[in-house]
Structures are given as structure tokens and as C-alpha cells.
Design an enzyme around this catalytic site. Structure first.
Site, mmCIF file in Angstrom:
data_model
loop_
_atom_site.group_PDB
_atom_site.id
_atom_site.type_symbol
_atom_site.label_atom_id
_atom_site.label_comp_id
_atom_site.label_asym_id
_atom_site.label_seq_id
_atom_site.Cartn_x
_atom_site.Cartn_y
_atom_site.Cartn_z
ATOM 1 N N ARG A 183 56.974 72.691 45.384
ATOM 2 C CA ARG A 183 56.561 72.366 44.015
ATOM 3 C C ARG A 183 57.750 72.641 43.088
ATOM 4 O O ARG A 183 58.538 73.561 43.340
ATOM 5 C CB ARG A 183 55.327 73.186 43.609
ATOM 6 C CG ARG A 183 55.520 74.708 43.609
ATOM 7 C CD ARG A 183 55.952 75.234 42.251
ATOM 8 N NE ARG A 183 56.120 76.671 42.198
ATOM 9 C CZ ARG A 183 57.282 77.291 42.338
ATOM 10 N NH1 ARG A 183 58.382 76.612 42.608
ATOM 11 N NH2 ARG A 183 57.359 78.610 42.222
ATOM 12 N N GLN A 242 51.578 78.843 46.009
ATOM 13 C CA GLN A 242 52.711 79.741 45.732
ATOM 14 C C GLN A 242 52.371 80.873 44.776
ATOM 15 O O GLN A 242 52.941 81.958 44.850
ATOM 16 C CB GLN A 242 53.900 78.923 45.197
ATOM 17 C CG GLN A 242 53.798 78.480 43.737
ATOM 18 C CD GLN A 242 52.935 77.252 43.515
ATOM 19 O OE1 GLN A 242 52.508 76.603 44.460
ATOM 20 N NE2 GLN A 242 52.678 76.908 42.257
ATOM 21 N N GLY A 282 61.927 86.903 45.372
ATOM 22 C CA GLY A 282 63.091 86.405 44.630
ATOM 23 C C GLY A 282 64.302 87.295 44.832
ATOM 24 O O GLY A 282 65.421 86.943 44.458
ATOM 25 N N GLY A 294 64.686 79.940 56.566
ATOM 26 C CA GLY A 294 64.711 80.369 57.982
ATOM 27 C C GLY A 294 65.177 81.820 58.093
ATOM 28 O O GLY A 294 64.466 82.680 58.638
ATOM 29 N N ILE A 330 53.060 86.456 39.208
ATOM 30 C CA ILE A 330 52.717 87.346 40.315
ATOM 31 C C ILE A 330 52.137 88.659 39.779
ATOM 32 O O ILE A 330 51.134 89.159 40.301
ATOM 33 C CB ILE A 330 53.962 87.615 41.205
ATOM 34 C CG1 ILE A 330 54.480 86.293 41.820
ATOM 35 C CG2 ILE A 330 53.654 88.636 42.300
ATOM 36 C CD1 ILE A 330 53.514 85.543 42.715
ATOM 37 N N HIS A 344 53.101 74.245 47.569
ATOM 38 C CA HIS A 344 54.143 73.773 48.482
ATOM 39 C C HIS A 344 53.451 73.167 49.708
ATOM 40 O O HIS A 344 52.306 73.533 50.026
ATOM 41 C CB HIS A 344 54.991 74.926 49.013
ATOM 42 C CG HIS A 344 55.705 75.749 47.978
ATOM 43 N ND1 HIS A 344 56.661 75.237 47.135
ATOM 44 C CD2 HIS A 344 55.632 77.067 47.690
ATOM 45 C CE1 HIS A 344 57.139 76.225 46.364
ATOM 46 N NE2 HIS A 344 56.518 77.337 46.679
ATOM 47 N N SER A 371 58.825 85.949 50.154
ATOM 48 C CA SER A 371 58.404 84.892 49.219
ATOM 49 C C SER A 371 57.142 84.166 49.694
ATOM 50 O O SER A 371 56.687 84.332 50.832
ATOM 51 C CB SER A 371 59.530 83.877 49.069
ATOM 52 O OG SER A 371 59.581 83.088 50.241
ATOM 53 N N CYS A 372 56.625 83.335 48.817
ATOM 54 C CA CYS A 372 55.421 82.550 49.133
ATOM 55 C C CYS A 372 55.638 81.654 50.360
ATOM 56 O O CYS A 372 54.801 81.610 51.264
ATOM 57 C CB CYS A 372 55.022 81.703 47.927
ATOM 58 S SG CYS A 372 56.394 80.770 47.208
ATOM 59 N N ASN A 373 56.792 80.968 50.415
ATOM 60 C CA ASN A 373 57.057 80.078 51.551
ATOM 61 C C ASN A 373 57.235 80.854 52.850
ATOM 62 O O ASN A 373 56.724 80.468 53.906
ATOM 63 C CB ASN A 373 58.323 79.249 51.279
ATOM 64 C CG ASN A 373 58.032 78.045 50.404
ATOM 65 O OD1 ASN A 373 57.099 77.286 50.678
ATOM 66 N ND2 ASN A 373 58.810 77.869 49.348
HETATM 67 P P1 NAD Z 1 57.347 84.984 35.994
HETATM 68 O O1 NAD Z 1 58.503 84.447 35.234
HETATM 69 O O2 NAD Z 1 56.067 84.272 35.960
HETATM 70 O O3 NAD Z 1 57.064 86.473 35.535
HETATM 71 C C1 NAD Z 1 58.104 87.392 35.377
HETATM 72 C C2 NAD Z 1 57.671 88.461 34.391
HETATM 73 O O4 NAD Z 1 58.746 89.386 34.205
HETATM 74 C C3 NAD Z 1 57.325 87.923 33.011
HETATM 75 O O5 NAD Z 1 56.209 88.628 32.536
HETATM 76 C C4 NAD Z 1 58.538 88.275 32.145
HETATM 77 O O6 NAD Z 1 58.175 88.521 30.820
HETATM 78 C C5 NAD Z 1 59.006 89.557 32.799
HETATM 79 N N1 NAD Z 1 60.446 89.805 32.671
HETATM 80 C C6 NAD Z 1 61.451 88.921 32.463
HETATM 81 N N2 NAD Z 1 62.645 89.556 32.432
HETATM 82 C C7 NAD Z 1 62.370 90.872 32.595
HETATM 83 C C8 NAD Z 1 63.170 92.034 32.633
HETATM 84 N N3 NAD Z 1 64.507 91.975 32.528
HETATM 85 N N4 NAD Z 1 62.548 93.222 32.802
HETATM 86 C C9 NAD Z 1 61.189 93.310 32.955
HETATM 87 N N5 NAD Z 1 60.394 92.241 32.906
HETATM 88 C C10 NAD Z 1 60.981 91.039 32.745
HETATM 89 O O7 NAD Z 1 57.883 85.174 37.483
HETATM 90 P P2 NAD Z 1 57.013 85.166 38.819
HETATM 91 O O8 NAD Z 1 56.812 83.762 39.241
HETATM 92 O O9 NAD Z 1 55.858 86.041 38.650
HETATM 93 O O10 NAD Z 1 58.052 85.780 39.843
HETATM 94 C C11 NAD Z 1 58.221 87.172 39.988
HETATM 95 C C12 NAD Z 1 58.838 87.450 41.348
HETATM 96 O O11 NAD Z 1 57.924 87.008 42.349
HETATM 97 C C13 NAD Z 1 60.151 86.740 41.648
HETATM 98 O O12 NAD Z 1 60.922 87.543 42.508
HETATM 99 C C14 NAD Z 1 59.704 85.499 42.373
HETATM 100 O O13 NAD Z 1 60.708 84.931 43.183
HETATM 101 C C15 NAD Z 1 58.572 86.064 43.193
HETATM 102 N N6 NAD Z 1 57.576 85.078 43.640
HETATM 103 C C16 NAD Z 1 57.176 84.073 42.808
HETATM 104 C C17 NAD Z 1 56.256 83.138 43.267
HETATM 105 C C18 NAD Z 1 55.835 81.979 42.412
HETATM 106 O O14 NAD Z 1 55.651 80.903 42.949
HETATM 107 N N7 NAD Z 1 55.659 82.133 41.120
HETATM 108 C C19 NAD Z 1 55.719 83.257 44.535
HETATM 109 C C20 NAD Z 1 56.085 84.343 45.351
HETATM 110 C C21 NAD Z 1 57.030 85.236 44.885
#
Ligand code: NAD
Length: 336
Positions: free
Chosen positions: A169, A301, A111, A195, A13, A220, A140-142
Site C-alpha cells: 500500500r 499493515q 521502522g 527477506g 501503531i 499489503h 514490521s507489518c510485512n
Molecule cells: P505515525 O506517523 O502514524 O505515528 C508516529 C507518532 O510519533 C505520531 O504520533 C507522531 O506525532 C509521533 N512523533 C513524530 N516524531 C516524534 C518524535 N521525534 N518523538 C516522539 N514522537 C514523535 O507512524 P506509525 O505508522 O505509527 O509508525 C510507527 C512505527 O511503527 C514505525 O517504526 C513504523 O515503521 C512502524 N510500523 C508502521 C506500520 C504502518 O503501516 N503504519 C506497520 C508496522 C510497523
């Protein structure tokens, strides 16, 4: 003057948010963070995004790996007006205090729980609720996917009840550690949290969800059944979504039969990283029978929340009062 944005967590993200923010003319990324010297840190260097790390010791580790570092995260805080927290789910609580102590605003991701901020964000449904706020959360994405199609439906046809099954996914495409790779896994906690997450934006909506994880990384897919309060036709519903921003109708008849062709379409459109920011609804899979509407939608997503993050910055930093003007500006700059 452009609003200065920091990104904590340059992952799936975070890197997409960085690209989208730098496409806008009223905000700019002043730095991104990485905790470990991975390929994404190297990419941040190559893209000339100033890179910040957790501590002085980390600066040494990154420097040894040949990666240029601009400073520690505490120094990034001093340079930005707002930070987009894109750390993995459930680690943001500690950061919230740091952002607060540094006197900067913060946007969290889906998240995290709604209770972390008390405000959740979707541009079309509740742009104003984050106006001037110090903290907000882009759902979130969903949840974003469900709200994009349900909010306009509810406004026009008074939704009585929604039931959706989310076919999820199993992992993002770059995540080779997660599964399942050869199984179908139901979420056994029923109804699922999706929900209530929609209700963090539309508290009045009667919605129940179930979810199943399948071995795919692309998107998804939701099956959605909606009981409508006013009589309508399949054609009226399609006409409504045709006018709805960030919803794209496709047809199975024209060859888009699955998430595979949707991702191919995104690549053909020349979208950065092959992203599909819109929620995809199959026009020939929409049907009103009596008072019930049935449809399928697909959610990319990795990218559907990205334009929402840009709009959330505009609302929190009081840059544009009108939601639809902000959305139009964001979408134009991102090529949506
Ligand atoms: P990711 O694992 O791809 O990226 C997370 C990043 O944070 C990485 O660069 C990692 O190095 C860094 N990181 C890890 N621990 C850390 C810490 N303690 N302090 C600072 N940085 C740290 O995760 P993502 O998929 O990008 O998800 C990020 C957020 O977005 C989450 O809350 C997730 O639920 C939400 N989200 C994800 C998606 C998806 O499908 N990937 C979609 C919508 C929302």
C-alpha cells in the site's frame, strides 16, 4: 500488579497498541505522548489517556490549544516499567539512550533496524529470545505477515527456498501526503530488505523478496512461492494454516475477492477501528504443484503487529513463560 506501559508516539501503531494493552488484565497504559497538539492529542484526552509532551514549552502550546497535559515525557518515564516506542522510523536511536538512562525497558517497531536492539520479536517464532530483555523490536507489518505463514510451513514441511513479491500500500488511510496516487512504483534495490528482515527472526531461511508500491491505502498483498523439502498436498497446507493462530483463511468463492472485502469483514466483525489482526490467506488461491507451494496473503499493515506488541511485553517483563499461552490470552482479550 499490572505492568505499567508508556507509549511514545500516539500515531497509527501507538493508538492501536494503547487500545490492545488496556484490553489485557495484566498490563495498563499509564501515558501516551504527542509532539504536536493534533486531533490525536484531543482524542487521547477524550479517551482519558494521560498525555505527555516533549518539553515545558510544549505544555504551554498544548494548553493554549485547550488540550490537557499530564507532564513531560521525562515524567512519563518515572511512571512506567516499559515504553512502547511508536515514533516514526529512524528517530528511536536517541530515545533508546533516554529509556536506558531512565532504567526502563523499551520495545521498538519495524521502522528501526534489527541492529538497534540485536533482538527482534515474533510471538510464534521466537518469544523466548526477548525473555527479560531490556530492549526488543517487533518486526514490521510485512515481515510479521511472512513469518506468520512461513514459520509453521518450515516446521512441518522444511522450507528450502522462498520467493515473494510484496505489493505494498502506498500510505496509511489517514496519510493524505504520501503517494503514488496514480502510478505503480517498483523498489529498485533488489532483493528488497524484507527477506533479511524475516531472517532477523528465522536466520536459517533462504528467502528473496521484491516489492512494488501501488495506489491503495487498505492493505499489503504478498504473492509467495515456496519450495518445500518434504512432499505434501494443497489440502495439508490449508489444514496447517487452519490451526495456526493469527492466520485466517478466506475464500474468493464466498465473495472475498480483494482487500476491500477483507476490510469490510473486519468492520462486520466489530473489530476496533475496523482492524484485521490476522494474516489473510485465500484458501482457493493456495496450490501445491510438484515441490512448490504458491499462495497469496493480505496484511493489514495498521494492525497485524499489535497482538505481537502485547506478547513482547509479556516476554520482556517475564509475565508468562509459554508463548502459546501468552498468544491465547492476548487474542482472547482482543477478540481475535
Ligand atoms: P505515525 O506517523 O502514524 O505515528 C508516529 C507518532 O510519533 C505520531 O504520533 C507522531 O506525532 C509521533 N512523533 C513524530 N516524531 C516524534 C518524535 N521525534 N518523538 C516522539 N514522537 C514523535 O507512524 P506509525 O505508522 O505509527 O509508525 C510507527 C512505527 O511503527 C514505525 O517504526 C513504523 O515503521 C512502524 N510500523 C508502521 C506500520 C504502518 O503501516 N503504519 C506497520 C508496522 C510497523
Amino acid at each position: 500488579m499490572k505492568v505499567k506501559v508508556g507509549i511514545n508516539g500516539y500515531g497509527t501503531i501507538g493508538k492501536r497498541a494503547a487500545t490492545a494493552i488496556n484490553q489485557q488484565d495484566d498490563m495498563e497504559v499509564v501515558g501516551v505522548t504527542k509532539t504536536r497538539p493534533t486531533y490525536e492529542a484531543v482524542t487521547a484526552n477524550e479517551l482519558k489517556l494521560p498525555l505527555y509532551v516533549p518539553s515545558e514549552e510544549a505544555i504551554q502550546d498544548f494548553t493554549k490549544a485547550g488540550i490537557k497535559v499530564a507532564g513531560t515525557i521525562k515524567e512519563l518515564y518515572k511512571k512506567c516499567d516499559i515504553i512502547i516506542d511508536c515514533t516514526p522510523g529512524d528517530v528511536a536511536e536517541g530515545y533508546k539512550k533516554e529509556y536506558s538512562d531512565a532504567g526502563i525497558k523499551g520495545i521498538f517497531q519495524g521502522g528501526e533496524d534489527h541492529s538497534l536492539t540485536g533482538i527482534s520479536f515474533n510471538a510464534m517464532a521466537n518469544y523466548k529470545e526477548s525473555w527479560g530483555a531490556q530492549f526488543s523490536r517487533v518486526v514490521s507489518c510485512n515481515t510479521t505477515g511472512l513469518i506468520r505463514t512461513l514459520y509453521p510451513l518450515d516446521k512441518k514441511f522444511k522450507v528450502q527456498n522462498v520467493f515473494s513479491t510484496l505489493i505494498r500500500r502506498s500510505a496509511d488511510p489517514n496519510d493524505s501526503k504520501k503517494g503514488p496516487i496514480n502510478a505503480i512504483e517498483p523498489s529498485l534495490k533488489i532483493p528488497t530488505h524484507h527477506g533479511p528482515d524475516v531472517q532477523s527472526i528465522m536466520p536459517w531461511l533462504n528467502i528473496q523478496t521484491m516489492a512494488v508500491k501501488v495506489p491503495t491505502t487498505l492493505m499489503h498483498l504478498h504473492t509467495v512461492m515456496v519450495k518445500l523439502g518434504t512432499q505434501t498436498t494443497t489440502e495439508d497446507v490449508i489444514a496447517l494454516w487452519k490451526k495456526t493462530p493469527r492466520v485466517r483463511l478466506v475464500k474468493g468463492k464466498s465473495g472475498i475477492k480483494s482487500s476491500a472485502q477483507i476490510m469490510d469483514l473486519a468492520r462486520d466483525l466489530g473489530r476496533p477501528r475496523g482492524d484485521m489482526y490476522e494474516i489473510i490467506v485465500w484458501e482457493d488461491g493456495v496450490k501445491v504443484v510438484g515441490d512448490t507451494l504458491y499462495y497469496y496473503q493480505a496484511v493489514h499493515q495498521e494492525s497485524d503487529v499489535i497482538p505481537e506488541i502485547v506478547d513482547c511485553i509479556r516476554s520482556m517483563c517475564k509475565m508468562e513463560e509459554d508463548a502459546s499461552r501468552s498468544m491465547k490470552k492476548t487474542d482472547k482479550a482482543m477478540g481475535i
